[in-house]
Design a protein around this motif. Structure first.
Motif, PDB file in Angstrom:
ATOM      1  N   LEU A 167      16.140  -3.610   5.115  1.00 25.31           N
ATOM      2  CA  LEU A 167      15.120  -4.028   3.804  1.00 25.31           C
ATOM      3  C   LEU A 167      13.835  -3.694   3.857  1.00 25.31           C
ATOM      4  N   GLY A 168      13.326  -3.665   5.190  1.00 26.87           N
ATOM      5  CA  GLY A 168      12.069  -3.458   5.506  1.00 26.87           C
ATOM      6  C   GLY A 168      11.718  -2.009   5.270  1.00 26.87           C
ATOM      7  N   ALA A 169      12.543  -1.076   5.613  1.00 24.09           N
ATOM      8  CA  ALA A 169      12.611   0.240   5.299  1.00 24.09           C
ATOM      9  C   ALA A 169      12.361   0.840   3.983  1.00 24.09           C
ATOM     10  N   TRP A 170      13.564  -0.126   3.181  1.00 23.54           N
ATOM     11  CA  TRP A 170      13.519   0.474   1.651  1.00 23.54           C
ATOM     12  C   TRP A 170      12.097  -0.078   1.127  1.00 23.54           C
ATOM     13  N   THR A 171      11.440  -1.104   1.585  1.00 21.38           N
ATOM     14  CA  THR A 171      10.196  -1.732   1.164  1.00 21.38           C
ATOM     15  C   THR A 171       8.927  -0.584   1.484  1.00 21.38           C
ATOM     16  N   ALA A 172       9.332  -0.040   2.863  1.00 23.35           N
ATOM     17  CA  ALA A 172       8.356   0.765   3.131  1.00 23.35           C
ATOM     18  C   ALA A 172       8.311   2.188   2.178  1.00 23.35           C
ATOM     19  N   ALA A 173       9.473   2.617   1.756  1.00 27.55           N
ATOM     20  CA  ALA A 173       9.682   3.596   1.040  1.00 27.55           C
ATOM     21  C   ALA A 173       9.196   3.376  -0.549  1.00 27.55           C
ATOM     22  N   LEU A 174       9.221   2.064  -0.928  1.00 25.18           N
ATOM     23  CA  LEU A 174       8.486   1.493  -2.155  1.00 25.18           C
ATOM     24  C   LEU A 174       7.005   1.792  -2.148  1.00 25.18           C
ATOM     25  N   VAL A 175       6.273   1.133  -0.942  1.00 24.46           N
ATOM     26  CA  VAL A 175       4.955   1.313  -0.695  1.00 24.46           C
ATOM     27  C   VAL A 175       4.680   2.968  -0.870  1.00 24.46           C
ATOM     28  N   ALA A 176       5.472   4.039  -0.169  1.00 21.88           N
ATOM     29  CA  ALA A 176       5.150   5.342  -0.057  1.00 21.88           C
ATOM     30  C   ALA A 176       5.105   5.806  -1.693  1.00 21.88           C
ATOM     31  N   GLY A 177       6.027   5.516  -2.335  1.00 21.85           N
ATOM     32  CA  GLY A 177       5.924   5.896  -3.723  1.00 21.85           C
ATOM     33  C   GLY A 177       4.890   5.445  -4.566  1.00 21.85           C
TER      34      GLY A 177
END
Length: 434
Positions: free
Chosen positions: A299-309
């Motif tokens: 879930l932290g990984a997908w949060t980091a992906a959102l930040v990247a976007g």
């Protein structure tokens, strides 16, 4: 009967030689996969000039081969043992890999891809069964963790070495690549296929009225729930980070291919560095807790992906976020490596270990085949926020299913009960690999 079981357990705990040979075979197989898999698309599309559609069909056939052979693989392991099944799979895969390197037309490439994929798929549950047979309960989690580490290390080294050989202007370079892959599979057969694996634990005489085969597996509520959880795990992580996440990083965030390579390398490095530490932590905790923790990390990984976007206009910040995505995936994978395989082994009746391992492998193959299609479709359609939201919800569901699975496992299956003998660590295999 009790004395026989105890004697078998002692033999399994001392099976260091066979286990080492199984792990060497795992490393050889992973090296060969890393050596060729990243370059199959380029080989079909550019080197043979057959286009992207033919290349896509090759991967589809490769995946469908698993669906064709896995239902029979488990039965073969249970009836004849893992060694002959491994030898057959290695021979089939070696022939397919060699033929793939020689093929020049779409039909011959599709036939070779089917043989290649079928052989590789057959080897997976056979190797998993060999690990279970070669270890006692105390060392099983470490053995599966070591297998996962060697697979990642082998694939990383294989991809690195293969990249130095590949030259799209020279078809012979790709032919050499697949020939070497065939030789590594022959090495797998020679090293692991000739190992003396301990016999299965003695099993009580089964009641004739009890369901058998796949019917017995389907009636096992704990195993069916584990398969559902495993399907979600493989769909959300393994089916995404080489396809959906890669497409999101390159097309949406604008990550350069070289940076994407660094991110994938960070994933492998995280696993190699953390696995031995994580396995010590998980062996003293419930396996369902470790699986739920993997979901939280992802879930932290997908949060980091959102930040990247959101910060993609800032190249440095977006790059750091993308690398963090892959590194966090690696942390979650490290938590799963010592849990999934041992739970399958503990759930399986002795006479059906091959069937349970094959079912687990089948779930994995289907999820990994479906995952990229969904991920690339959503990202390609420009709906990347919907893609990230869907993956985050899947990750939350992983946590919930892992915690619900706890009620369907015995304390021993969930690693909640540990005897003095089980606490004694068996570290020689991991120290040797390190």
């Amino acid at each position: 009967m009790t004395g026989t079981v105890k004697q078998w357990a002692r033999r399994a705990d001392r099976a260091g030689g066979p286990l080492r040979r199984v792990q060497i075979g795992n490393a050889l197989s992973a090296f060969g996969s890393g050596f060729t898999m990243p370059y199959m698309f380029v080989y079909v599309d550019q080197v043979r000039g057959l286009g992207s559609f033919a290349a896509g069909m090759v991967f589809t056939v490769f995946a469908l081969a698993a669906l064709a052979v896995l239902p029979f693989t488990g039965r073969g392991i249970d009836r004849y043992g893992p060694r002959p099944v491994l030898l057959a799979g290695a021979a089939l895969a070696a022939g397919g890999a060699y033929a793939f390197g020689q093929a020049t037309t779409a039909p011959t490439l599709l036939v070779a891809s089917f043989l290649f994929g079928a052989g590789i798929t057959v080897c997976q549950p056979a190797l998993a069964t060999m690990i279970v047979r070669s270890t006692g309960r105390a060392g099983r989690s470490r053995a599966f963790a070591l297998q996962f580490t060697l697979i990642n290390l082998g694939m990383g080294i294989g991809a690195l070495v293969g990249g130095q050989i590949v030259d799209t202007a020279d078809p012979a370079s790709l032919t050499r690549l697949f020939t070497i892959e065939a030789l590594t599979l022959i090495g797998l057969a020679l090293v692991t296929g000739t190992a003396r694996i301990p016999q299965a634990a003695p099993a009580p005489v089964a009641d004739r009225s009890e369901p058998k085969g796949l019917r017995a597996l389907a009636a096992d509520k704990a195993m069916t729930r584990l398969c559902l959880l495993a399907a979600l795990i493989f769909f959300t992580c393994y089916g995404q980070f080489e396809s959906g996440v890669a497409a999101f990083a390159t097309d949406t965030v604008g990550t350069a291919p070289s940076v994407l390579g660094i991110a994938i390398g960070a994933n492998a490095l995280t696993i190699v560095l953390l696995q031995m530490v994580v396995v010590r932590l998980t062996e003293r905790r419930r396996r369902t807790t470790a699986m739920a923790a993997a979901g939280v990390v992802w879930l932290g990984a997908w949060t980091a992906a959102l930040v990247a976007g959101l910060v993609r206009s800032d190249a440095l910040a977006a790059t750091v976020a993308v690398v963090a995505v892959y590194a966090l995936f690696g942390v979650g994978e490290s938590l799963l490596a010592p849990t999934l395989g041992p739970i399958v082994a503990d759930l399986a009746p002795a006479r059906m270990l091959g069937t349970y391992n094959a079912a687990h492998a089948l779930v994995k193959q289907v999820a990994i085949a479906v995952g990229p299609a969904v991920g690339v479709l959503l990202v390609g359609a420009g709906t990347w926020p919907l893609y990230l939201l869907a993956m985050a919800l899947c990750t939350v569901l992983i946590v919930a299913l892992a915690l619900r699975l706890r009620g369907h496992l015995t304390p021993v299956q969930d690693n909640a009960v540990r005897t003095v003998q089980q606490i004694r660590p068996v570290v020689r295999e991991l120290q040797t690999a390190a």
